[in-house]
Design a protein around this motif. Structure first.
Motif, PDB file in Angstrom:
ATOM      1  N   GLN A 138     104.905  57.154 118.365  1.00  0.00           N
ATOM      2  CA  GLN A 138     105.954  56.541 119.174  1.00  0.00           C
ATOM      3  C   GLN A 138     107.234  56.307 118.366  1.00  0.00           C
ATOM      4  OE1 GLN A 138     104.790  52.768 120.784  1.00  0.00           O
ATOM      5  NE2 GLN A 138     106.669  52.458 121.927  1.00  0.00           N
ATOM      6  N   SER A 139     107.097  55.831 117.132  1.00  0.00           N
ATOM      7  CA  SER A 139     108.275  55.532 116.314  1.00  0.00           C
ATOM      8  C   SER A 139     108.500  56.546 115.198  1.00  0.00           C
ATOM      9  CB  SER A 139     108.141  54.130 115.696  1.00  0.00           C
ATOM     10  OG  SER A 139     107.011  54.078 114.835  1.00  0.00           O
ATOM     11  N   GLY A 140     107.700  57.620 115.139  1.00  0.00           N
ATOM     12  CA  GLY A 140     107.910  58.684 114.176  1.00  0.00           C
ATOM     13  C   GLY A 140     107.205  58.465 112.849  1.00  0.00           C
ATOM     14  N   PHE A 141     107.002  59.570 112.138  1.00  0.00           N
ATOM     15  CA  PHE A 141     106.461  59.528 110.779  1.00  0.00           C
ATOM     16  C   PHE A 141     107.604  59.582 109.781  1.00  0.00           C
ATOM     17  CE2 PHE A 141     102.661  61.770 112.768  1.00  0.00           C
ATOM     18  CZ  PHE A 141     101.834  60.659 112.691  1.00  0.00           C
ATOM     19  N   LYS A 142     107.551  58.716 108.764  1.00  0.00           N
ATOM     20  CA  LYS A 142     108.567  58.709 107.720  1.00  0.00           C
ATOM     21  C   LYS A 142     107.941  59.147 106.395  1.00  0.00           C
ATOM     22  CE  LYS A 142     111.223  54.986 109.891  1.00  0.00           C
ATOM     23  NZ  LYS A 142     111.760  53.602 109.744  1.00  0.00           N
ATOM     24  N   ASN A 143     108.815  59.601 105.487  1.00  0.00           N
ATOM     25  CA  ASN A 143     108.382  59.977 104.134  1.00  0.00           C
ATOM     26  C   ASN A 143     107.172  60.915 104.182  1.00  0.00           C
ATOM     27  OD1 ASN A 143     108.584  59.967 101.344  1.00  0.00           O
ATOM     28  ND2 ASN A 143     107.225  58.210 101.098  1.00  0.00           N
ATOM     29  N   SER A 144     107.331  62.014 104.891  1.00  0.00           N
ATOM     30  CA  SER A 144     106.220  62.943 105.123  1.00  0.00           C
ATOM     31  C   SER A 144     106.022  63.891 103.955  1.00  0.00           C
ATOM     32  CB  SER A 144     106.480  63.751 106.393  1.00  0.00           C
ATOM     33  OG  SER A 144     106.486  62.928 107.527  1.00  0.00           O
ATOM     34  N   HIS A 145     104.771  64.110 103.617  1.00  0.00           N
ATOM     35  CA  HIS A 145     104.394  65.061 102.571  1.00  0.00           C
ATOM     36  C   HIS A 145     103.161  65.824 103.048  1.00  0.00           C
ATOM     37  CE1 HIS A 145     107.050  63.024  99.656  1.00  0.00           C
ATOM     38  NE2 HIS A 145     106.613  61.905 100.213  1.00  0.00           N
ATOM     39  N   GLY A 146     103.136  67.106 102.754  1.00  0.00           N
ATOM     40  CA  GLY A 146     101.972  67.911 103.139  1.00  0.00           C
ATOM     41  C   GLY A 146     101.798  69.086 102.211  1.00  0.00           C
ATOM     42  N   ASN A 147     100.594  69.592 102.147  1.00  0.00           N
ATOM     43  CA  ASN A 147     100.340  70.812 101.374  1.00  0.00           C
ATOM     44  C   ASN A 147      99.295  71.638 102.094  1.00  0.00           C
ATOM     45  OD1 ASN A 147      97.582  70.060 100.185  1.00  0.00           O
ATOM     46  ND2 ASN A 147      98.847  68.354  99.501  1.00  0.00           N
ATOM     47  N   GLN A 148      99.219  72.896 101.720  1.00  0.00           N
ATOM     48  CA  GLN A 148      98.302  73.837 102.363  1.00  0.00           C
ATOM     49  C   GLN A 148      97.820  74.848 101.334  1.00  0.00           C
ATOM     50  OE1 GLN A 148     100.683  76.208 105.281  1.00  0.00           O
ATOM     51  NE2 GLN A 148     102.379  75.082 104.395  1.00  0.00           N
ATOM     52  N   ASP A 149      96.570  75.234 101.481  1.00  0.00           N
ATOM     53  CA  ASP A 149      95.957  76.194 100.551  1.00  0.00           C
ATOM     54  C   ASP A 149      95.232  77.264 101.345  1.00  0.00           C
ATOM     55  OD1 ASP A 149      96.564  74.873  97.982  1.00  0.00           O
ATOM     56  OD2 ASP A 149      95.262  73.294  98.744  1.00  0.00           O
ATOM     57  N   MET A 150      95.447  78.515 100.949  1.00  0.00           N
ATOM     58  CA  MET A 150      94.760  79.645 101.575  1.00  0.00           C
ATOM     59  C   MET A 150      93.272  79.618 101.252  1.00  0.00           C
ATOM     60  SD  MET A 150      96.776  81.856 103.243  1.00  0.00           S
ATOM     61  CE  MET A 150      98.471  82.444 103.315  1.00  0.00           C
ATOM     62  N   ILE A 151      92.464  80.036 102.224  1.00  0.00           N
ATOM     63  CA  ILE A 151      91.026  80.236 102.012  1.00  0.00           C
ATOM     64  C   ILE A 151      90.781  81.738 102.172  1.00  0.00           C
ATOM     65  CG2 ILE A 151      88.711  79.716 102.846  1.00  0.00           C
ATOM     66  CD1 ILE A 151      89.819  77.042 103.869  1.00  0.00           C
ATOM     67  N   GLU A 152      90.306  82.381 101.133  1.00  0.00           N
ATOM     68  CA  GLU A 152      90.276  83.838 101.083  1.00  0.00           C
ATOM     69  C   GLU A 152      89.252  84.467 102.030  1.00  0.00           C
ATOM     70  OE1 GLU A 152      92.500  85.607  99.606  1.00  0.00           O
ATOM     71  OE2 GLU A 152      93.470  83.805  98.824  1.00  0.00           O
ATOM     72  N   GLU A 153      88.130  83.808 102.265  1.00  0.00           N
ATOM     73  CA  GLU A 153      87.106  84.415 103.121  1.00  0.00           C
ATOM     74  C   GLU A 153      86.253  83.328 103.757  1.00  0.00           C
ATOM     75  OE1 GLU A 153      83.923  85.228  99.472  1.00  0.00           O
ATOM     76  OE2 GLU A 153      84.897  86.918 100.463  1.00  0.00           O
ATOM     77  N   GLY A 154      85.470  83.737 104.744  1.00  0.00           N
ATOM     78  CA  GLY A 154      84.589  82.787 105.416  1.00  0.00           C
ATOM     79  C   GLY A 154      85.103  82.380 106.781  1.00  0.00           C
ATOM     80  N   GLU A 155      84.589  81.254 107.256  1.00  0.00           N
ATOM     81  CA  GLU A 155      84.870  80.784 108.617  1.00  0.00           C
ATOM     82  C   GLU A 155      86.270  80.213 108.767  1.00  0.00           C
ATOM     83  OE1 GLU A 155      82.970  77.496 111.778  1.00  0.00           O
ATOM     84  OE2 GLU A 155      82.156  77.726 109.739  1.00  0.00           O
ATOM     85  N   PHE A 156      86.857  79.739 107.666  1.00  0.00           N
ATOM     86  CA  PHE A 156      88.123  79.023 107.739  1.00  0.00           C
ATOM     87  C   PHE A 156      89.256  79.811 107.085  1.00  0.00           C
ATOM     88  CE2 PHE A 156      84.764  75.813 107.888  1.00  0.00           C
ATOM     89  CZ  PHE A 156      85.121  75.128 109.054  1.00  0.00           C
ATOM     90  N   LEU A 157      90.489  79.493 107.520  1.00  0.00           N
ATOM     91  CA  LEU A 157      91.671  80.229 107.087  1.00  0.00           C
ATOM     92  C   LEU A 157      92.493  79.487 106.039  1.00  0.00           C
ATOM     93  CD1 LEU A 157      92.974  81.258 110.625  1.00  0.00           C
ATOM     94  CD2 LEU A 157      91.751  82.728 109.029  1.00  0.00           C
ATOM     95  N   LYS A 158      92.773  78.200 106.322  1.00  0.00           N
ATOM     96  CA  LYS A 158      93.667  77.408 105.477  1.00  0.00           C
ATOM     97  C   LYS A 158      93.208  75.961 105.468  1.00  0.00           C
ATOM     98  CE  LYS A 158      98.317  79.448 105.413  1.00  0.00           C
ATOM     99  NZ  LYS A 158      99.720  79.256 105.857  1.00  0.00           N
ATOM    100  N   LYS A 159      93.507  75.291 104.359  1.00  0.00           N
ATOM    101  CA  LYS A 159      93.220  73.869 104.241  1.00  0.00           C
ATOM    102  C   LYS A 159      94.542  73.107 104.187  1.00  0.00           C
ATOM    103  CE  LYS A 159      90.505  70.589 101.504  1.00  0.00           C
ATOM    104  NZ  LYS A 159      89.635  70.422 100.307  1.00  0.00           N
ATOM    105  N   PHE A 160      94.686  72.113 105.072  1.00  0.00           N
ATOM    106  CA  PHE A 160      95.913  71.326 105.179  1.00  0.00           C
ATOM    107  C   PHE A 160      95.641  69.873 104.792  1.00  0.00           C
ATOM    108  CE2 PHE A 160      96.579  74.869 108.000  1.00  0.00           C
ATOM    109  CZ  PHE A 160      97.924  75.173 107.884  1.00  0.00           C
ATOM    110  N   ASN A 161      96.682  69.254 104.247  1.00  0.00           N
ATOM    111  CA  ASN A 161      96.634  67.821 103.959  1.00  0.00           C
ATOM    112  C   ASN A 161      98.002  67.237 104.277  1.00  0.00           C
ATOM    113  OD1 ASN A 161      97.237  65.526 101.724  1.00  0.00           O
ATOM    114  ND2 ASN A 161      95.100  65.466 102.373  1.00  0.00           N
ATOM    115  N   TYR A 162      98.023  66.164 105.074  1.00  0.00           N
ATOM    116  CA  TYR A 162      99.294  65.552 105.458  1.00  0.00           C
ATOM    117  C   TYR A 162      99.239  64.045 105.238  1.00  0.00           C
ATOM    118  CZ  TYR A 162     103.037  63.588 108.273  1.00  0.00           C
ATOM    119  OH  TYR A 162     104.117  62.870 108.680  1.00  0.00           O
ATOM    120  N   ASN A 163     100.397  63.477 104.833  1.00  0.00           N
ATOM    121  CA  ASN A 163     100.529  62.035 104.627  1.00  0.00           C
ATOM    122  C   ASN A 163     101.906  61.607 105.112  1.00  0.00           C
ATOM    123  OD1 ASN A 163     101.359  59.535 103.120  1.00  0.00           O
ATOM    124  ND2 ASN A 163      99.264  59.686 102.372  1.00  0.00           N
ATOM    125  N   GLY A 164     101.958  60.686 106.061  1.00  0.00           N
ATOM    126  CA  GLY A 164     103.218  60.159 106.573  1.00  0.00           C
ATOM    127  C   GLY A 164     103.118  58.663 106.808  1.00  0.00           C
TER     128      GLY A 164
END
Length: 604
Positions: free
Chosen positions: A262-288
């Protein structure tokens, strides 16, 4: 006059026979694939019956979620409507399962989209609010055990923390929307900070056939400036310390998960990492950060779990349509106002998606026909004038390059040939190519639509499977990509005769480069959407037919030669601004070169 390097009538017959053979091969693979599909469907039906019998005794609404937690109170509450099925875990009070009921995910076993499409499942998503207490320690709501109270399609999750009460109220709405209201009471007695951290860890599961293609389209997206601005990040860390995000999304190729505070996320940081094989594609992490009011968190959030369908995205009026990567500036406009409306119109006639693309190609060619005709007429004139150009090259073989270029341009000018006119069709093709490169892999109406041996026009066809892996080509060969490469090679053979060969040492052979290009194009198309390969197959096949029709039925090269000879006897046409500027630049450069040679002292 120099012999024509184009195709003769025997070659025309050969091209027609080749086309028939190619179509025959396509139908052969289609029938073969259909039989294999029938066998797989029969096996799948048997498996479904067995699974149904095994699962018949399972409870419908409340189940144990995680046996590794040393408590029997961990449950999962189910909310369901036509569009979504949600599982809400009492561990962390968070959404643990999200299924889109009207869509299916790709199944490697059956090679079609027949699996449940689960955005959240098997602990691939974990989110919560993190607080710092007065002793400096942090605690996160995702580690708390909540008590559920369900009322229809709404459930209240409540947890007690040292006298403070935290409530998460989930309400399942229409249009793929989930209301997520957070209320606290007594939290001010525990925390010393005026803000909370929203932490979201997410691992994106593969939903589509083309892994590398889907991985490319899986990324952070977010809006700010009161929904008016948009940005994305698909490779690196996401850093927005100054902006207040109106919503944050993790977008995949055809589906997206969005959280809107409702009031927005401030001071946002995130990162992402490729996953080379298997069931999943990418791993994400977010902090706001979320602001607390009087050290209490009472705020409304919304979750959206939606398909990337343009009319649906526009209907929210929150800039969600930017989630669909149709291209920037003119490219996006071309897709939104030309290709998508044209696709929707032709699709409304009830024909197969492959033939929709075929008709789209015809329409684009008709629109471009005036400039294409000029290009091919110029090509014919260039073939006719080639002896004169070769004569200039021989005459000024030992002269400097500038003088030779001036004399060559003089021949073109006297013959009334404007070389720059041939650049226009090529320039027009660039935005069209890039627009379609964005259109085919992102058009959800094409998802899962089969055509001939391609089971999904938004992914590659892999009827020809390789027993080994080749870099860039991977472990398959796409028939559509091979067919497209062949017609591009034929088109190159037909047009390469117009390319002037370099007369100076060290200059690249343009003909060789032209022949290499279709081969490198195969590596690109082999893992791209088969709809794109089909479009360019049809487009280049039409180009070949246009050249043959112009050569044998429209343009008479003898008349063109006579016209060029007549032009030579006339006063040269007045130079265009561009030609005049080029000539003046060459003359100036030549004068400067002579001056430098005169100033250079001769060696004794």
């Amino acid at each position: 006059m120099q012999q024509n390097n184009g195709l003769d009538k025997n070659q025309l017959i050969s091209f027609a026979l080749f086309s028939l053979i190619l179509i025959g091969v396509m139908f052969y693979f289609q029938n073969k694939q259909a039989k294999e599909q029938e066998l797989k469907q029969a096996e799948n039906k048997t498996q479904v019956v067995n699974k149904t019998a095994n699962n018949a005794a399972k409870p419908a609404l409340v189940t144990n979620l995680n046996d590794s937690v040393n408590t029997t109170s961990i449950q999962q509450i189910e909310l369901k409507n036509k569009e979504l099925t949600l599982g809400i875990s009492t561990l962390g009070g968070q959404l643990s399962t999200v299924e889109l009921n009207e869509f299916k995910a790709y199944n490697k076993v059956s090679d079609v989209n027949d699996k449940k499409l689960l955005l959240f499942d098997k602990n691939n998503s974990s989110y919560g609010f993190q607080f710092k207490d007065k002793t400096g320690k942090t605690f996160n709501t995702k580690d708390l055990v909540f008590s559920p109270t369900q009322n229809g399609n709404s459930v209240t999750m409540q947890a007690n923390v040292n006298g403070a009460v935290i409530q998460f109220i989930y309400t399942l709405l229409d249009k793929y929307t989930v209301d997520f209201n957070v209320k606290t009471q007594g939290l001010a007695q525990l925390v010393s900070d005026s803000k909370a951290e929203f932490v979201w860890d997410f691992t994106a599961r593969q939903q589509e056939k083309g892994r590398s293609q889907e991985q490319t389209h899986t990324e952070f997206n977010y809006a700010f400036d009161n929904y008016s601005s948009f940005d994305y990040d698909g490779r690196t860390t996401m850093e927005e310390p100054k902006e207040t995000l109106n919503w944050l999304a993790i977008k995949q190729q055809f589906f997206s998960m969005v959280i809107e505070p409702q009031s927005g996320f401030k001071n946002s940081h995130g990162n992402q990492d490729m996953i080379e094989e298997g069931e999943f594609l990418k791993k994400f992490n977010y902090n706001g950060q979320i602001d607390l009011v009087n050290n209490e968190l009472n705020q409304d959030f919304k979750w959206y779990f939606m398909p990337l369908d343009l009319p649906l995205l526009k209907s929210y009026d929150k800039n969600f349509d930017e989630l669909l990567p149709l291209g920037w500036s003119f490219i996006g406009t071309l897709n939104r106002w030309f290709f998508i409306p044209m696709f929707n119109l032709i699709s409304s006639w009830g024909i197969a998606a492959g033939w929709v693309i075929f008709l789209m190609t015809i329409i684009v060619k008709i629109i471009l026909s005036p400039v294409m005709f000029k290009q091919h007429k110029l090509s014919a004139m260039m073939r006719v004038i080639r002896p004169e150009i070769d004569e200039v090259n021989a005459k000024y073989k030992n002269a400097d390059a500038m003088k030779k270029q001036q004399e060559t341009m003089a021949v073109y000018r006297k013959a009334g040939v404007n070389q720059m006119a041939g650049c226009l069709p090529g320039l027009l093709q660039v935005p069209i190519f890039y627009a379609l490169f964005r259109f085919f892999p992102n058009m959800i109406d094409l998802r899962g639509k089969s055509f001939w041996f391609a089971k999904d026009l938004t992914a590659y066809d892999d009827v020809i499977k390789l027993p080994f892996h080749i870099p860039f080509l991977q472990d398959h060969l796409s028939i559509f990509a091979i067919a497209c490469t062949i017609v591009i090679l034929i088109y190159t053979v037909m047009t390469a005769g117009n390319i002037q060969q370099p007369t100076q040492e060290g200059m690249p052979n343009m003909k060789v480069i032209m022949y290499i290009f279709p081969i490198t194009f195969l590596f690109f198309l082999n893992t791209s959407a088969s709809g794109l390969s089909w479009y360019y197959f049809v487009s280049n096949a039409i180009n070949i037919l246009i050249i043959l029709v112009i050569k044998y039925w429209i343009l008479d090269e003898k008349k063109i030669h006579a016209q060029i000879q007549a032009n030579k006897q006339k006063e040269p046409k007045k130079e265009g601004k561009f030609q005049k500027r080029m000539r003046e630049m060459m003359e100036k450069a030549q004068e400067q070169q002579k001056a430098q040679q005169q100033q250079t002292p001769k060696k004794k």
